[in-house]
Write a protein that holds these residues in place. Structure first.
Motif, PDB file in Angstrom:
ATOM      1  N   SER A  71     -15.777   0.330   7.054  1.00  0.00           N
ATOM      2  CA  SER A  71     -17.111   0.434   7.631  1.00  0.00           C
ATOM      3  C   SER A  71     -17.635  -0.939   8.014  1.00  0.00           C
ATOM      4  O   SER A  71     -17.566  -1.883   7.223  1.00  0.00           O
ATOM      5  N   ALA A  72     -18.184  -1.035   9.222  1.00  0.00           N
ATOM      6  CA  ALA A  72     -18.834  -2.273   9.655  1.00  0.00           C
ATOM      7  C   ALA A  72     -20.213  -2.413   9.018  1.00  0.00           C
ATOM      8  O   ALA A  72     -20.780  -3.500   8.985  1.00  0.00           O
ATOM      9  N   ASP A  73     -20.744  -1.307   8.483  1.00  0.00           N
ATOM     10  CA  ASP A  73     -22.117  -1.274   7.969  1.00  0.00           C
ATOM     11  C   ASP A  73     -22.272  -1.773   6.536  1.00  0.00           C
ATOM     12  O   ASP A  73     -23.392  -1.978   6.076  1.00  0.00           O
ATOM     13  N   LEU A  74     -21.194  -1.933   5.797  1.00  0.00           N
ATOM     14  CA  LEU A  74     -21.270  -2.280   4.379  1.00  0.00           C
ATOM     15  C   LEU A  74     -21.794  -3.698   4.200  1.00  0.00           C
ATOM     16  O   LEU A  74     -21.319  -4.631   4.851  1.00  0.00           O
ATOM     17  N   SER A  75     -22.776  -3.886   3.318  1.00  0.00           N
ATOM     18  CA  SER A  75     -23.322  -5.228   3.116  1.00  0.00           C
ATOM     19  C   SER A  75     -22.412  -6.075   2.224  1.00  0.00           C
ATOM     20  O   SER A  75     -22.356  -7.290   2.372  1.00  0.00           O
ATOM     21  N   GLN A  76     -21.690  -5.470   1.302  1.00  0.00           N
ATOM     22  CA  GLN A  76     -20.738  -6.182   0.452  1.00  0.00           C
ATOM     23  C   GLN A  76     -19.383  -6.245   1.159  1.00  0.00           C
ATOM     24  O   GLN A  76     -19.113  -5.459   2.062  1.00  0.00           O
ATOM     25  N   GLU A  77     -18.513  -7.153   0.728  1.00  0.00           N
ATOM     26  CA  GLU A  77     -17.187  -7.239   1.341  1.00  0.00           C
ATOM     27  C   GLU A  77     -16.357  -5.997   1.016  1.00  0.00           C
ATOM     28  O   GLU A  77     -15.656  -5.469   1.871  1.00  0.00           O
ATOM     29  N   MET A  78     -16.427  -5.545  -0.224  1.00  0.00           N
ATOM     30  CA  MET A  78     -15.690  -4.358  -0.646  1.00  0.00           C
ATOM     31  C   MET A  78     -16.410  -3.712  -1.813  1.00  0.00           C
ATOM     32  O   MET A  78     -16.975  -4.387  -2.655  1.00  0.00           O
ATOM     33  N   LEU A  79     -16.371  -2.395  -1.826  1.00  0.00           N
ATOM     34  CA  LEU A  79     -16.927  -1.612  -2.921  1.00  0.00           C
ATOM     35  C   LEU A  79     -15.776  -0.809  -3.509  1.00  0.00           C
ATOM     36  O   LEU A  79     -15.131  -0.040  -2.799  1.00  0.00           O
ATOM     37  N   VAL A  80     -15.474  -1.026  -4.780  1.00  0.00           N
ATOM     38  CA  VAL A  80     -14.429  -0.268  -5.470  1.00  0.00           C
ATOM     39  C   VAL A  80     -15.128   0.819  -6.262  1.00  0.00           C
ATOM     40  O   VAL A  80     -15.866   0.545  -7.202  1.00  0.00           O
ATOM     41  N   GLY A  81     -14.906   2.067  -5.851  1.00  0.00           N
ATOM     42  CA  GLY A  81     -15.645   3.193  -6.407  1.00  0.00           C
ATOM     43  C   GLY A  81     -14.986   3.891  -7.581  1.00  0.00           C
ATOM     44  O   GLY A  81     -13.868   3.570  -7.988  1.00  0.00           O
ATOM     45  N   ALA A  82     -15.696   4.893  -8.081  1.00  0.00           N
ATOM     46  CA  ALA A  82     -15.287   5.623  -9.279  1.00  0.00           C
ATOM     47  C   ALA A  82     -13.948   6.339  -9.116  1.00  0.00           C
ATOM     48  O   ALA A  82     -13.218   6.510 -10.090  1.00  0.00           O
ATOM     49  N   GLY A  83     -13.608   6.759  -7.897  1.00  0.00           N
ATOM     50  CA  GLY A  83     -12.333   7.440  -7.686  1.00  0.00           C
ATOM     51  C   GLY A  83     -11.155   6.594  -8.123  1.00  0.00           C
ATOM     52  O   GLY A  83     -10.291   7.037  -8.876  1.00  0.00           O
ATOM     53  N   ILE A  84     -11.128   5.335  -7.684  1.00  0.00           N
ATOM     54  CA  ILE A  84     -10.036   4.437  -8.069  1.00  0.00           C
ATOM     55  C   ILE A  84     -10.184   3.988  -9.528  1.00  0.00           C
ATOM     56  O   ILE A  84      -9.199   3.793 -10.221  1.00  0.00           O
ATOM     57  N   LEU A  85     -11.422   3.853 -10.001  1.00  0.00           N
ATOM     58  CA  LEU A  85     -11.629   3.472 -11.402  1.00  0.00           C
ATOM     59  C   LEU A  85     -11.022   4.530 -12.323  1.00  0.00           C
ATOM     60  O   LEU A  85     -10.350   4.203 -13.307  1.00  0.00           O
ATOM     61  N   GLN A  86     -11.245   5.797 -12.001  1.00  0.00           N
ATOM     62  CA  GLN A  86     -10.696   6.882 -12.807  1.00  0.00           C
ATOM     63  C   GLN A  86      -9.185   6.986 -12.652  1.00  0.00           C
ATOM     64  O   GLN A  86      -8.458   7.146 -13.633  1.00  0.00           O
ATOM     65  N   LYS A  87      -8.715   6.910 -11.423  1.00  0.00           N
ATOM     66  CA  LYS A  87      -7.283   7.059 -11.137  1.00  0.00           C
ATOM     67  C   LYS A  87      -6.440   6.040 -11.894  1.00  0.00           C
ATOM     68  O   LYS A  87      -5.370   6.368 -12.405  1.00  0.00           O
ATOM     69  N   TRP A  88      -6.916   4.812 -11.985  1.00  0.00           N
ATOM     70  CA  TRP A  88      -6.140   3.735 -12.594  1.00  0.00           C
ATOM     71  C   TRP A  88      -6.678   3.295 -13.954  1.00  0.00           C
ATOM     72  O   TRP A  88      -6.278   2.250 -14.472  1.00  0.00           O
ATOM     73  N   ASP A  89      -7.582   4.080 -14.541  1.00  0.00           N
ATOM     74  CA  ASP A  89      -8.129   3.781 -15.863  1.00  0.00           C
ATOM     75  C   ASP A  89      -8.735   2.373 -15.898  1.00  0.00           C
ATOM     76  O   ASP A  89      -8.442   1.574 -16.779  1.00  0.00           O
ATOM     77  N   ILE A  90      -9.571   2.091 -14.908  1.00  0.00           N
ATOM     78  CA  ILE A  90     -10.244   0.795 -14.822  1.00  0.00           C
ATOM     79  C   ILE A  90     -11.616   0.940 -15.468  1.00  0.00           C
ATOM     80  O   ILE A  90     -12.371   1.853 -15.138  1.00  0.00           O
ATOM     81  N   SER A  91     -11.924   0.038 -16.379  1.00  0.00           N
ATOM     82  CA  SER A  91     -13.205   0.067 -17.090  1.00  0.00           C
ATOM     83  C   SER A  91     -13.975  -1.217 -16.844  1.00  0.00           C
ATOM     84  O   SER A  91     -13.384  -2.293 -16.716  1.00  0.00           O
ATOM     85  N   ILE A  92     -15.280  -1.084 -16.787  1.00  0.00           N
ATOM     86  CA  ILE A  92     -16.161  -2.245 -16.740  1.00  0.00           C
ATOM     87  C   ILE A  92     -16.680  -2.413 -18.163  1.00  0.00           C
ATOM     88  O   ILE A  92     -17.383  -1.553 -18.676  1.00  0.00           O
ATOM     89  N   VAL A  93     -16.283  -3.511 -18.789  1.00  0.00           N
ATOM     90  CA  VAL A  93     -16.547  -3.716 -20.209  1.00  0.00           C
ATOM     91  C   VAL A  93     -17.596  -4.805 -20.381  1.00  0.00           C
ATOM     92  O   VAL A  93     -17.463  -5.895 -19.823  1.00  0.00           O
ATOM     93  N   ASN A  94     -18.622  -4.507 -21.162  1.00  0.00           N
ATOM     94  CA  ASN A  94     -19.697  -5.442 -21.475  1.00  0.00           C
ATOM     95  C   ASN A  94     -19.602  -5.800 -22.953  1.00  0.00           C
ATOM     96  O   ASN A  94     -19.753  -4.929 -23.809  1.00  0.00           O
ATOM     97  N   ARG A  95     -19.342  -7.073 -23.264  1.00  0.00           N
ATOM     98  CA  ARG A  95     -19.275  -7.526 -24.659  1.00  0.00           C
ATOM     99  C   ARG A  95     -20.058  -8.822 -24.804  1.00  0.00           C
ATOM    100  O   ARG A  95     -19.750  -9.804 -24.126  1.00  0.00           O
ATOM    101  N   ASP A  96     -21.015  -8.810 -25.681  1.00  0.00           N
ATOM    102  CA  ASP A  96     -21.794 -10.019 -25.981  1.00  0.00           C
ATOM    103  C   ASP A  96     -22.303 -10.714 -24.725  1.00  0.00           C
ATOM    104  O   ASP A  96     -22.219 -11.928 -24.585  1.00  0.00           O
ATOM    105  N   GLY A  97     -22.811  -9.929 -23.768  1.00  0.00           N
ATOM    106  CA  GLY A  97     -23.377 -10.483 -22.550  1.00  0.00           C
ATOM    107  C   GLY A  97     -22.355 -10.899 -21.508  1.00  0.00           C
ATOM    108  O   GLY A  97     -22.707 -11.425 -20.465  1.00  0.00           O
ATOM    109  N   HIS A  98     -21.061 -10.681 -21.771  1.00  0.00           N
ATOM    110  CA  HIS A  98     -19.997 -11.016 -20.817  1.00  0.00           C
ATOM    111  C   HIS A  98     -19.404  -9.728 -20.268  1.00  0.00           C
ATOM    112  O   HIS A  98     -19.018  -8.842 -21.028  1.00  0.00           O
ATOM    113  N   THR A  99     -19.344  -9.615 -18.954  1.00  0.00           N
ATOM    114  CA  THR A  99     -18.819  -8.406 -18.315  1.00  0.00           C
ATOM    115  C   THR A  99     -17.460  -8.705 -17.720  1.00  0.00           C
ATOM    116  O   THR A  99     -17.259  -9.740 -17.088  1.00  0.00           O
TER     117      THR A  99
END
Length: 144
Positions: free
Chosen positions: A99-127
Motif C-alpha cells: 500500500s502506498a497509503d501506509l504511514s509506517q514502513e511496514m506493519l507486521v500483523g497478528a496473522g504472522i505473529l500467530q503463524k510463527w509464534d511471535i510474541s511482544i514481551v514486556n519485562r521491567d519496562g523493556h519491550t
C-alpha cells in the motif's frame, strides 16, 4: 479494576513495538525496513516505496480497501508480495499487502505473529520481540 479505556490503552502499549528487520522476496530482492509489530491488525502491510527494488509485486485488478481506527478513514492495498522476514537470527515468511497509503514502513500483523509464534514481551519496562518458530526449524520444514 482498570476502567475499560485504561485497560485498552495499556494493552495497546504492550502489543506494539518497532524493529529494523530485513525483508527478502522470492526473487531474492531484499531491503531493510522499520517494522511495527502490532497485534491490533491481522494483516501484514508493506509501504509501496519500501518494496525492494526490482521485486515482483502481484498487482490487484481492484485495490483492496481497509478501514482504519479513525472514523471514516480507510486505505487501499494495490498488490501483494510474498516476503521472508529476518528478525534477528530468525526467519519467517508470509504474504504482505502493498500500500502506498501506509504511514509506517511496514506493519507486521497478528496473522504472522500467530503463524510463527511471535510474541511482544514486556519485562521491567523493556519491550522485545520473541520469535518462537523459524523457517529452518526441523518441525517446520520436515514433512512426515
Amino acid at each position: 479494576p482498570l476502567d475499560d479505556w485504561k485497560y485498552r490503552a495499556m494493552m495497546f502499549r504492550m502489543t506494539k513495538v518497532t524493529l529494523e528487520i530485513q525483508i527478502t522476496t522470492p526473487d531474492e530482492k531484499s531491503g531493510t525496513v522499520k517494522a511495527v509489530f502490532y497485534s491490533g491488525s491481522f494483516y501484514t502491510i508493506l509501504r509501496e516505496d519500501k518494496v525492494p527494488a526490482g521485486a515482483s509485486v502481484l498487482r490487484r485488478k481492484q485495490p483492496r480497501i481497509f478501514r482504519t481506527a479513525a472514523k471514516g478513514a480507510s486505505f487501499s492495498a494495490t498488490g501483494e508480495l510474498p516476503v521472508m522476514l529476518t528478525i534477528g537470527d530468525r526467519e519467517v515468511d508470509d504474504l504482505a499487502m502493498v500500500s502506498a497509503d501506509l504511514s509506517q514502513e511496514m506493519l507486521v500483523g497478528a496473522g504472522i505473529l500467530q503463524k510463527w509464534d511471535i510474541s511482544i514481551v514486556n519485562r521491567d519496562g523493556h519491550t522485545e520481540v520473541a520469535v518462537g518458530r523459524d523457517m529452518r526449524d526441523p518441525d517446520v520444514v520436515e514433512v512426515d
